[in-house]
Design an enzyme around this catalytic site. Sequence first.
Site, short mmCIF file in Angstrom:
data_model
loop_
_atom_site.label_atom_id
_atom_site.label_comp_id
_atom_site.label_asym_id
_atom_site.label_seq_id
_atom_site.Cartn_x
_atom_site.Cartn_y
_atom_site.Cartn_z
N CYS A 1 0.73 -1.15 -0.04
CA CYS A 1 0.42 -0.03 -0.32
C CYS A 1 0.74 1.04 -0.23
O CYS A 1 2.03 1.35 0.56
CB CYS A 1 -1.66 0.20 1.02
SG CYS A 1 -0.67 1.07 2.13
N ARG B 1 3.15 -0.43 -5.15
CA ARG B 1 3.01 -0.82 -3.47
C ARG B 1 1.40 -1.86 -3.38
O ARG B 1 1.29 -2.54 -2.38
CB ARG B 1 3.39 -0.09 -2.59
CG ARG B 1 4.91 0.14 -2.33
CD ARG B 1 4.98 1.67 -1.69
NE ARG B 1 4.31 1.19 0.02
CZ ARG B 1 5.49 0.79 0.56
NH1 ARG B 1 6.83 1.35 -0.40
NH2 ARG B 1 5.84 0.50 2.43
N TRP C 1 -3.49 -2.12 -0.83
CA TRP C 1 -3.28 -3.77 -1.40
C TRP C 1 -4.89 -4.16 -0.12
O TRP C 1 -3.62 -4.25 0.59
CB TRP C 1 -1.92 -4.13 -1.54
CG TRP C 1 -1.84 -5.67 -1.30
CD1 TRP C 1 -1.54 -5.86 -3.15
CD2 TRP C 1 -2.00 -6.47 -0.31
NE1 TRP C 1 -1.76 -7.30 -2.19
CE2 TRP C 1 -1.85 -7.53 -1.77
CE3 TRP C 1 -1.56 -6.37 0.60
CZ2 TRP C 1 -1.39 -9.14 -0.71
CZ3 TRP C 1 -1.79 -8.24 1.21
CH2 TRP C 1 -1.78 -9.20 1.06
N ASN D 1 -1.75 2.08 5.92
CA ASN D 1 -1.28 0.65 6.14
C ASN D 1 -0.66 -0.62 6.56
O ASN D 1 0.45 -0.09 8.03
CB ASN D 1 0.44 1.25 4.88
CG ASN D 1 1.76 0.26 4.74
OD1 ASN D 1 0.94 -0.56 4.98
ND2 ASN D 1 3.08 0.33 4.40
N GLY D 2 -1.22 -1.32 6.70
CA GLY D 2 -0.70 -2.47 7.69
C GLY D 2 -2.55 -2.83 8.10
O GLY D 2 -3.01 -3.30 6.83
N GLU E 1 13.51 -20.74 -8.27
CA GLU E 1 13.24 -18.89 -8.85
C GLU E 1 13.13 -18.38 -10.42
O GLU E 1 11.77 -17.98 -10.42
CB GLU E 1 14.59 -17.76 -8.60
CG GLU E 1 14.49 -16.99 -9.47
CD GLU E 1 14.04 -16.03 -8.45
OE1 GLU E 1 13.55 -15.80 -7.65
OE2 GLU E 1 13.70 -14.35 -9.12
N LYS F 1 9.58 -16.59 -10.89
CA LYS F 1 9.25 -16.04 -11.93
C LYS F 1 7.83 -16.07 -12.67
O LYS F 1 6.70 -15.14 -13.05
CB LYS F 1 10.26 -15.30 -12.49
CG LYS F 1 11.31 -14.69 -12.45
CD LYS F 1 11.33 -13.60 -11.57
CE LYS F 1 11.39 -13.01 -10.43
NZ LYS F 1 11.76 -13.01 -9.66
N GLU G 1 4.23 -15.97 -10.84
CA GLU G 1 4.54 -14.31 -10.29
C GLU G 1 3.63 -13.27 -11.47
O GLU G 1 2.52 -12.76 -11.11
CB GLU G 1 5.76 -13.96 -10.10
CG GLU G 1 5.44 -13.91 -8.79
CD GLU G 1 7.30 -13.12 -8.66
OE1 GLU G 1 7.47 -11.37 -7.27
OE2 GLU G 1 8.26 -13.32 -8.61
N HIS H 1 10.59 -39.63 -7.33
CA HIS H 1 9.24 -40.05 -6.55
C HIS H 1 7.90 -39.10 -6.50
O HIS H 1 7.21 -38.28 -4.70
CB HIS H 1 10.32 -39.18 -4.93
CG HIS H 1 11.29 -39.75 -5.23
ND1 HIS H 1 11.02 -41.15 -4.12
CD2 HIS H 1 12.87 -39.50 -5.26
CE1 HIS H 1 13.01 -41.43 -4.50
NE2 HIS H 1 13.41 -40.11 -5.35
N LYS I 1 4.90 -5.07 -4.48
CA LYS I 1 5.92 -5.30 -4.38
C LYS I 1 6.56 -4.89 -2.44
O LYS I 1 5.68 -4.31 -1.96
CB LYS I 1 7.33 -4.39 -5.17
CG LYS I 1 8.68 -4.41 -5.09
CD LYS I 1 9.22 -4.24 -5.99
CE LYS I 1 10.42 -4.09 -6.87
NZ LYS I 1 10.57 -6.26 -6.56
N1 GLU Z 1 -5.53 -3.30 5.90
C1 GLU Z 1 -6.26 -2.08 5.28
C2 GLU Z 1 -7.03 -2.41 4.40
O1 GLU Z 1 -6.90 -3.78 3.46
C3 GLU Z 1 -4.55 -1.10 4.71
C4 GLU Z 1 -4.12 -3.04 3.24
C5 GLU Z 1 -2.50 -1.87 3.24
O2 GLU Z 1 -2.11 -1.95 3.54
O3 GLU Z 1 -2.93 -1.87 1.99
O4 GLU Z 1 -7.52 -1.57 3.85
#
Ligand code: GLU
Length: 612
Positions: free
Chosen positions: A2, A27, A75, A99-100, A483, A487, A490, A506, A607
């Site tokens: 985020c 992000r 995110w 963010n979090g 890796e 990639k 992803e 196996h 990222k």
């Molecule tokens: N937990 C918050 C949400 O879901 C923030 C997520 C984030 O860091 O983008 O909105």
Amino acid sequence: MCGIIGAVSQRNITKILLNGLLHLEYRGYDSAGLAVVDEHSHINRIRCLGKVQKLVDAANRENLIGVVGLAHTRWATHGIPSEINAHPHISEYIIVVHNGVIENHDQIRKKLISYGYSFSSETDTEVIAHLLNMKQKQYGGSLLQAVLKSIPEISGSFGMVVMDSRKSSTIIAVRIGNPLVIGCGMGENFVASDQLALLSIANSFIHLEEGDIAEISCNKIAIFNVMGDIVNRNKVKLNIHHDHISKGIYKHYMQKEIYEQPIAIKNTLLGRCTNKEIDLSELGINIGMFLKKVKHIQIIACGTSYNSGMVSRYWFESLANIPCDVEIASEFRYRKLQVRKDSLLIALSQSGETADTLAALRLSKKLNYIGSLAICNVLYSSIVRESDLYLITKSGIEIGVASTKTFSTQLTVLLMLVIKLGSLNGMHIEVQRKIIKAIQMLPYRIEQVLTKDKIIEKIASDFFDKNHALFLGRGDHYPIAMEGALKLKEISYIHAEAYAAGELKHGPLALVDNNMPVIVIAPNNQLLKKLKCNIEEVRTRGGLLYIFTDQNVEFRKNDDYNMKIIQLPYVEDVIAPIFYTIPLQLLSYYVALIKSRDIDQPRNLAKSVTVE
Ligand code: GLU
């Protein structure tokens, strides 16, 4: 994850916020939002599902004006990506971007509902807005006081920026678990999750430390700890410009970053690798004495960094005679550990903010490691600041979500460290010289392998209709297979798995039929004979073989339609894992391209993984 940006100024900051947000999109990019407050304390908020560009278009249509404001690219962790869940969240006059994760959001929500608050989103973040509102009403103090009163009630991680629309000359930034940096301008100030968002508007930066709360206005920045005491933080000037972060002639950042590897490695070697020796004196004058004590290496990392740690395990053990273990940081942090004697903990992370790696590093401080060493790409990052020692990979900024140049430069740093430790552990001088010579050739070898671009692009078209792929390798190329598979999944969304080639019989051999691509990393080394047997096992079952190998290696006559051999130039054994990574990066890139994937911002990912 985020991206957050906040601004306080005397001019209209809408465009600044949106521009900054575009630089933070790597992000998180499932939704975005912006709230600005004008001189009459009026809040203007817009939010959109999808990329930041949609928000930019909407803001342009509405001609938003404000002198102070917050913006966010999300995110999602709690609540689906949607307009109502997008930030900023508002409780009357309190505006929040976050963010979090708020771990006790349910408990706080129940309490707030019992006080009459109602919720309009499913996010954990909205509880912060209402809690601040309630605290302000209860104590009648400033927003800073409300923040200080709220923090002890919130558990989890929160980089957040908040404001009160009635006092539109100040914003408050809190760094608990998630990074924030203040950008200082002339008569205006900013805050963001990454300085990338602020390069064109700020000339110096203050990196907030864990537990910092900053009260930011146009001409003043005051920083407090969670007790409300003033703390001092240094301002730094940074020498990065936006032209370093444009795509240039390339279609995608990932493609550009693949091509930047020779120069990124050159920069990483500069001043550290001379013809005769590896010079890591940047670690301090007594580093030789310290490293001599190291009898075990414990690497912790996530994702691509984990794969580079896995390669280095082969090197530490075979070249430096030092036992080495590598563990995924999210596992390491939640199990009961037995620390080996005289063990050095190495934290590998591109961003230096990877939440699990940071938490594992913090945990290691309470255990009996003789020290910690960070290998990261970002100098002022949390992992770097919290480690006893650090070595920076000099890749330059990496924007593509799928890491490329930071993987190869991490390996370059690790290999230098292996030689350094080896030299202290009795590695013969001739062996040291030989490896050093090979490392010095690395940028050139990579330039050589990049010339195979067109051949790999052609092969990629075979993968258009495939849903699964297997990657095989042996020895230090087994993690390269890992890796390669990472990639491919992803960025192309093809399910890909890597196996140590000896493991094929196996289990995974059961998957092989004439619709299963099997990518084999087959350098010309002592394990080639063994690998050739594994290749035969696939061949006799009709698997579609793609063999990345040395131009001098011969395979049983290549007349079957289902065996393609990609001949690569000569490379020295020791650096072969780095070299063989490059064609696999190109393969994923081109497969994703023909499948029209969002290469730089693959779905569901972001990222700088700052949530657990
Ligand atoms: N937990 C918050 C949400 O879901 C923030 C997520 C984030 O860091 O983008 O909105």
